[in-house]
Design a protein around this motif. Structure first.
Motif: not given
Length: 150
Positions: A111-133
């Motif tokens: 992974l390049g640094e910028e893509l890795a940082k973008a992945i980290v940001k989304v992963w940290l900010e995204t909640p669990f949907d719950g429900g059927r999941h």
């Protein structure tokens, strides 16, 4: 949120980039090593950081090895860990929304640094949907209980 960081020698450089990025984002972290590019065994560091998560010392983890594969396999051996190896933003988002992943695994050599940082940001900010999941995540936990014991 407190994040447990772990890596082997193949993930060390990217871990250092991620540490700086977490500081920019104001996210607290604990670095469980390794602390150089000297050759080490990723299971040792995955285990130490994964245990910290299941024992409540950290909320989530970001683990890095050369490809992310080995460290994700090792992390997933710890009861209570749901480690997701992510190479793109969509996978990172879905690992949180649908799987409630508590460990993000990255490949330091792929992974390049910028893509890795973008992945980290989304992963940290995204909640669990719950429900059927939530039902599905609970089934994974039940398999873990049946196979690994209580």
């Amino acid at each position: 949120m407190k994040v447990a960081l772990a890596c082997d020698h193949g993930g060390f450089r990217l871990k250092e980039v991620i540490k700086s990025y977490l500081e920019e984002l104001g996210v607290e972290y604990v670095d469980y090593g390794t602390y150089s590019e000297d050759s080490v065994d990723y299971p040792d560091f995955a285990y130490k950081a994964a245990k910290a998560i299941v024992e409540g010392e950290a909320d989530r983890g970001i683990f890095i090895c050369g490809t992310g594969i080995g460290i994700s396999i090792a992390a997933n051996k710890v009861k209570g860990i749901r480690a997701a190896l992510c190479y793109n933003i969509y996978a990172a988002e879905m690992s949180r929304r649908h799987n409630n992943a508590n460990v993000l695994c990255l490949g330091g050599r792929v992974l390049g640094e910028e893509l890795a940082k973008a992945i980290v940001k989304v992963w940290l900010e995204t909640p669990f949907d719950g429900g059927r999941h939530e039902r599905r995540v609970n089934k994974i936990s039940q398999i873990e209980e049946n196979e690994c014991g209580g």
